[in-house]
Design an enzyme around this catalytic site. Structure first.
Site, PDB file in Angstrom:
ATOM      1  N   ASP A   1     -46.868  -1.487  19.508  1.00 24.45           N
ATOM      2  CA  ASP A   1     -46.577  -0.887  18.203  1.00 24.45           C
ATOM      3  C   ASP A   1     -45.711   0.345  18.453  1.00 24.45           C
ATOM      4  OD1 ASP A   1     -46.661   0.535  15.821  1.00 24.45           O
ATOM      5  OD2 ASP A   1     -48.739  -0.028  15.381  1.00 24.45           O
ATOM      6  N   HIS A   2     -44.460   0.278  18.011  1.00 16.93           N
ATOM      7  CA  HIS A   2     -43.517   1.362  18.328  1.00 16.93           C
ATOM      8  C   HIS A   2     -43.803   2.636  17.523  1.00 16.93           C
ATOM      9  CE1 HIS A   2     -40.161   3.177  20.155  1.00 16.93           C
ATOM     10  NE2 HIS A   2     -39.398   2.105  20.296  1.00 16.93           N
ATOM     11  N   ARG A   3     -44.755   2.583  16.585  1.00 12.03           N
ATOM     12  CA  ARG A   3     -45.137   3.831  15.907  1.00 12.03           C
ATOM     13  C   ARG A   3     -45.992   4.683  16.837  1.00 12.03           C
ATOM     14  NH1 ARG A   3     -48.436   1.661  11.065  1.00 12.03           N
ATOM     15  NH2 ARG A   3     -49.155   0.385  12.807  1.00 12.03           N
TER      16      ARG A   3
ATOM     17  N   PRO B   1     -44.200  -2.342  13.498  1.00 16.68           N
ATOM     18  CA  PRO B   1     -42.865  -2.495  14.091  1.00 16.68           C
ATOM     19  C   PRO B   1     -43.040  -2.695  15.601  1.00 16.68           C
ATOM     20  CG  PRO B   1     -43.275  -0.188  13.536  1.00 16.68           C
ATOM     21  CD  PRO B   1     -44.525  -0.938  13.183  1.00 16.68           C
TER      22      PRO B   1
END
Ligand code: CAO
Length: 243
Positions: free
Chosen positions: A215-217, A39
């Site tokens: 990567d928004h994780r 994401p």
């Protein structure tokens, strides 16, 4: 995901069907895997490279004497390495089970290179420990090796972050796809003179458009804000790399 329909293109005109090369297939697989798994968010900023370009041009004679091509790339490598040290949330990978973060105490940076065989990403190791000349020499050598089709798997492994520069070709910006297992990638577009307000007047400044996908994780917007602000500040004033 829904399958793509098969289409008979010969109905619309003459065509030739060319099998994809092994490297094209690997790139397609990796891009698709990364696109579906990560994401990603892309944040944009412009870095003022007016002083950096003056410094680089001042080093031209010395670069020629050393037989090195000195583009903005080694400066960007150096600045990204400093930003990865200053904001280590960017220097991680997510384990395959998604349960842990691997924090890295080394700074290796990949360079996306356009080669006759396709897109290759050779990695320069320990960028934070190397000076500008060494980085320029290593970048020149590894890009040549990539274009000669001589990279080994080891040359392309162990990256912490990637720089993808389309600056020599043009464009205002693009949204790069994160190169897993890395968690961020910097897209570099073409620098342009722009009128920048200095509080009193518009001043002509050489502005470099940057796009940072992450990567928004692993990384939050605030982490990105800190990393990007720092990165842009060291690019604008490379003396800050000494601090
Ligand atoms: N703005 C303006 N000019 C730029 C620039 C920028 N952002 N970046 C480089 N230039 C200039 C260089 O300074 C050089 O000019 P001078 O000789 O006058 O100094 C000229 O453009 C050519 O540079 P270069 O492309 O030979 O070298 P580089 O170090 O900038 O880039 C490399 C090397 C390997 C990154 C590049 O050649 C390349 O292959 N880029 C493609 C990457 C790619 O395909 N990314 C997409 C991946 S995802 O689809």
């Amino acid at each position: 995901i829904p399958a793509m329909p098969e289409i008979d293109f010969t109905k619309f005109g003459e065509v030739e069907v060319v099998p994809m090369t092994k490297i094209q297939k690997i790139t397609a697989f990796n891009m698709h895997r990364n696109w579906l798994n990560i994401p990603a968010v892309t944040q944009f900023d412009d870095a003022d490279i007016t002083e950096l370009e003056a410094f680089r041009k001042g080093l031209k004679a010395e670069a020629e004497k050393r037989g090195v091509k000195l583009t903005p790339l080694p400066f960007l490598l150096k600045a990204c390495a400093a930003a990865l040290r200053a904001e280590p949330t960017f220097n991680v990978s997510i384990t395959a089970d998604g349960e842990s973060l691997v924090k890295k105490d080394y700074v290796n940076i990949g360079i996306a290179a356009d080669t006759p065989n396709g897109l290759m990403v050779p990695v320069i190791r320990d960028v934070d420990k190397k000076g500008l000349w060494q980085l320029a020499e290593e970048a020149n050598a590894i890009i040549k090796k990539a274009r000669d089709g001589k990279l080994t798997p080891a040359d392309m492994q162990g990256g912490c972050f990637t720089i993808s520069s389309l600056g020599a070709m043009g464009g205002n910006g693009f949204t790069p796809i994160v190169n897993a297992p890395e968690v961020a990638i910097l897209g570099v577009s073409k620098a342009q003179m722009k009128p920048i307000w200095n509080g009193k007047d518009f001043e002509p400044r050489n502005m470099l458009p940057l796009a940072l996908s992450y990567d928004h994780r692993a990384i939050n917007g605030a982490d990105c804000g800190r990393f990007f602000t720092y990165l842009v500040s060291v690019i604008a004033d490379v003396r800050r790399l000494l601090l």
